[in-house]
Scaffold this active site. Structure first.
Site, mmCIF file in Angstrom:
data_model
loop_
_atom_site.group_PDB
_atom_site.id
_atom_site.type_symbol
_atom_site.label_atom_id
_atom_site.label_comp_id
_atom_site.label_asym_id
_atom_site.label_seq_id
_atom_site.Cartn_x
_atom_site.Cartn_y
_atom_site.Cartn_z
ATOM 1 N N HIS A 98 20.173 38.805 68.129
ATOM 2 C CA HIS A 98 19.022 38.280 68.350
ATOM 3 C C HIS A 98 18.610 37.945 66.638
ATOM 4 O O HIS A 98 17.539 36.916 66.749
ATOM 5 C CB HIS A 98 17.665 39.339 68.762
ATOM 6 C CG HIS A 98 16.887 38.320 69.661
ATOM 7 N ND1 HIS A 98 16.173 39.170 70.818
ATOM 8 C CD2 HIS A 98 16.473 37.120 69.829
ATOM 9 C CE1 HIS A 98 15.281 38.393 71.295
ATOM 10 N NE2 HIS A 98 15.644 37.062 70.990
ATOM 11 N N ASP A 125 12.046 40.666 76.040
ATOM 12 C CA ASP A 125 13.071 41.573 75.310
ATOM 13 C C ASP A 125 12.368 42.964 75.506
ATOM 14 O O ASP A 125 11.094 43.372 75.542
ATOM 15 C CB ASP A 125 12.890 41.268 73.833
ATOM 16 C CG ASP A 125 14.079 41.563 72.886
ATOM 17 O OD1 ASP A 125 14.394 42.927 73.151
ATOM 18 O OD2 ASP A 125 14.258 41.229 72.081
ATOM 19 N N HIS A 127 12.399 44.849 72.979
ATOM 20 C CA HIS A 127 12.051 45.349 71.474
ATOM 21 C C HIS A 127 11.074 43.969 71.347
ATOM 22 O O HIS A 127 11.195 42.613 71.529
ATOM 23 C CB HIS A 127 13.096 45.368 70.654
ATOM 24 C CG HIS A 127 14.203 46.338 71.285
ATOM 25 N ND1 HIS A 127 15.256 45.924 72.112
ATOM 26 C CD2 HIS A 127 14.120 47.795 70.799
ATOM 27 C CE1 HIS A 127 15.901 47.315 72.310
ATOM 28 N NE2 HIS A 127 15.548 48.124 71.546
ATOM 29 N N ASP A 129 10.891 43.099 68.197
ATOM 30 C CA ASP A 129 11.708 42.444 67.094
ATOM 31 C C ASP A 129 10.430 41.951 65.991
ATOM 32 O O ASP A 129 10.767 40.754 65.450
ATOM 33 C CB ASP A 129 12.253 41.182 67.443
ATOM 34 C CG ASP A 129 13.500 41.426 68.264
ATOM 35 O OD1 ASP A 129 14.164 42.913 68.172
ATOM 36 O OD2 ASP A 129 14.253 40.914 69.086
ATOM 37 N N HIS A 142 18.486 42.187 63.289
ATOM 38 C CA HIS A 142 18.360 41.844 64.840
ATOM 39 C C HIS A 142 16.867 42.087 65.237
ATOM 40 O O HIS A 142 16.249 41.713 66.436
ATOM 41 C CB HIS A 142 19.381 41.921 65.799
ATOM 42 C CG HIS A 142 19.426 43.310 66.244
ATOM 43 N ND1 HIS A 142 20.136 43.818 67.218
ATOM 44 C CD2 HIS A 142 19.211 44.382 65.665
ATOM 45 C CE1 HIS A 142 20.099 44.725 67.647
ATOM 46 N NE2 HIS A 142 19.781 45.384 66.643
ATOM 47 N N ASP A 229 16.471 38.119 75.822
ATOM 48 C CA ASP A 229 17.438 39.166 75.372
ATOM 49 C C ASP A 229 17.952 39.973 76.613
ATOM 50 O O ASP A 229 17.312 40.216 77.649
ATOM 51 C CB ASP A 229 16.708 40.067 74.536
ATOM 52 C CG ASP A 229 17.432 41.228 73.664
ATOM 53 O OD1 ASP A 229 18.512 41.796 74.586
ATOM 54 O OD2 ASP A 229 17.278 41.505 72.710
ATOM 55 N N ASP A 231 18.676 42.807 76.877
ATOM 56 C CA ASP A 231 18.241 44.227 77.170
ATOM 57 C C ASP A 231 16.842 43.914 77.857
ATOM 58 O O ASP A 231 16.151 45.049 78.125
ATOM 59 C CB ASP A 231 18.045 45.154 75.994
ATOM 60 C CG ASP A 231 17.265 44.345 74.754
ATOM 61 O OD1 ASP A 231 16.399 43.901 75.323
ATOM 62 O OD2 ASP A 231 17.449 44.856 73.659
ATOM 63 N N GLU A 274 22.226 38.523 72.654
ATOM 64 C CA GLU A 274 22.518 40.078 72.613
ATOM 65 C C GLU A 274 23.541 40.548 73.754
ATOM 66 O O GLU A 274 23.775 41.435 73.950
ATOM 67 C CB GLU A 274 21.397 41.044 72.762
ATOM 68 C CG GLU A 274 20.221 40.906 71.719
ATOM 69 C CD GLU A 274 21.037 41.833 70.533
ATOM 70 O OE1 GLU A 274 21.956 42.364 70.491
ATOM 71 O OE2 GLU A 274 20.250 41.646 69.254
#
Length: 309
Positions: A98, A125, A127, A129, A142, A229, A231, A274
């Site tokens: 990412h 995502d 996360h 980020d 990332h 992403d 995840d 990712e």
């Protein structure tokens, strides 16, 4: 018909483990271009971007990992994204970790500013980020691209020049959050970004969270960059990611978002990030990401082929 340009970004230096360098090849092997072409779109594969050579950067944050390499990718992808944003095409950036969004998002924001249109970002995502160097416990870059694009302080000279135009945090919508560092959470809550965790999805559903944001983009005549992403999705069905967090979006929730984005007609650029094929199960995650992309570009539930995963 949409004129789609694919650009590989085989970057793994921003993540904590190796393997994302194989992501672009996995998307191609899984038939992304062919799937989009079958939906009536014109697809051009530009191949893979190349990292710029960058010498050591000055920073007090010595825990930042592989900083010159990440900066080299950011500069290259920023340049590519800026150029593609000025053309009548819809770019899809095939990652890669990412950290690539440090280049893609900032490139699109810079082009949008010159066009006099606001840039919006939908961040799908686990996360946020939203770390800055001082808040990152790992030093993995990332976990920082949104904070960097929004112009938060503390970053070294990653682009080799001042940020041409910051992303307005009020134009960011994050959906699917379930892993945010402590100091990162404070930074996020101090911003104007919309941030929805999985509990919000449980309580309200996808549509009630996403529709107001899409209405905001449409009302502002904005450009919409989507960053997806792996995840974001439940790891039981999308295992090919180095930062698995249980409790992600289901197969249908992920497709619902893509279908809503297609119906809106607002998406102008896309990150697919990712994907770590080294961790995949016989290409399962790559095929799922291709399926999701196909939904964004017009494949309906009734068009789905019967297949086994």
């Amino acid at each position: 018909m949409t004129n789609i340009h694919l650009l590989g970004a085989p970057i793994e230096e921003g993540a904590g483990r190796r393997g994302c360098i194989m992501g672009p090849a996995a998307y191609r092997t899984a038939g992304l271009a062919e799937e989009l072409a079958s939906l009536g779109h014109e697809v051009v594969d530009l191949g893979d971007a190349q990292r710029d050579e960058v010498d050591a950067l000055e920073t007090e944050y010595t825990h930042l990992k592989l900083l010159p390499q990440v900066a080299g990718w950011a500069r290259s992808l920023h340049r590519h994204a800026y150029d593609l944003a000025k053309q009548d095409v819809l770019p899809i950036y095939l990652g890669g970790d990412h950290a690539l969004s440090m280049g893609t998002v900032t490139g699109h924001v810079a082009a949008a500013a010159e066009l006099g249109r606001p840039q919006f970002v939908l961040w799908l995502d686990a996360h946020s980020d939203f770390n800055v160097p001082a808040s990152s416990p790992s030093g993995n870059i990332h976990g920082m691209p949104v904070a960097f694009a929004c112009g938060l302080e503390g970053f070294p000279d990653i682009l080799g020049k001042p940020l041409p135009a910051p992303l307005e945090s009020r134009n960011v919508c994050m959906i699917g959050l379930r892993s945010v560092d402590g100091m990162e959470r404070d930074l996020l809550q101090a911003s104007d970004a919309l941030a929805y965790d999985m509990r919000a999805i449980d309580e309200h559903g996808i549509a009630k969270l996403l529709l107001p944001f899409l209405d905001q983009v449409a009302a502002a005549d904005g450009l919409l960059h989507v960053s997806l992403d792996v995840d974001f999705i439940e790891p039981d069905i999308a295992p090919a990611v180095g930062t698995t967090v249980p409790g992600g979006a289901t197969f249908r929730e992920a497709h619902h978002i893509m279908e809503m984005l297609h119906d809106s007609g607002l998406v102008t650029s896309l990150d697919l990030v990712e994907l770590n094929p080294f961790l995949d199960d016989r290409g399962r995650t790559a095929r799922l990401m291709v399926d999701l992309t196909a939904s964004l570009f017009g494949r309906r539930v009734l068009d789905r082929r019967t297949q086994s995963y």
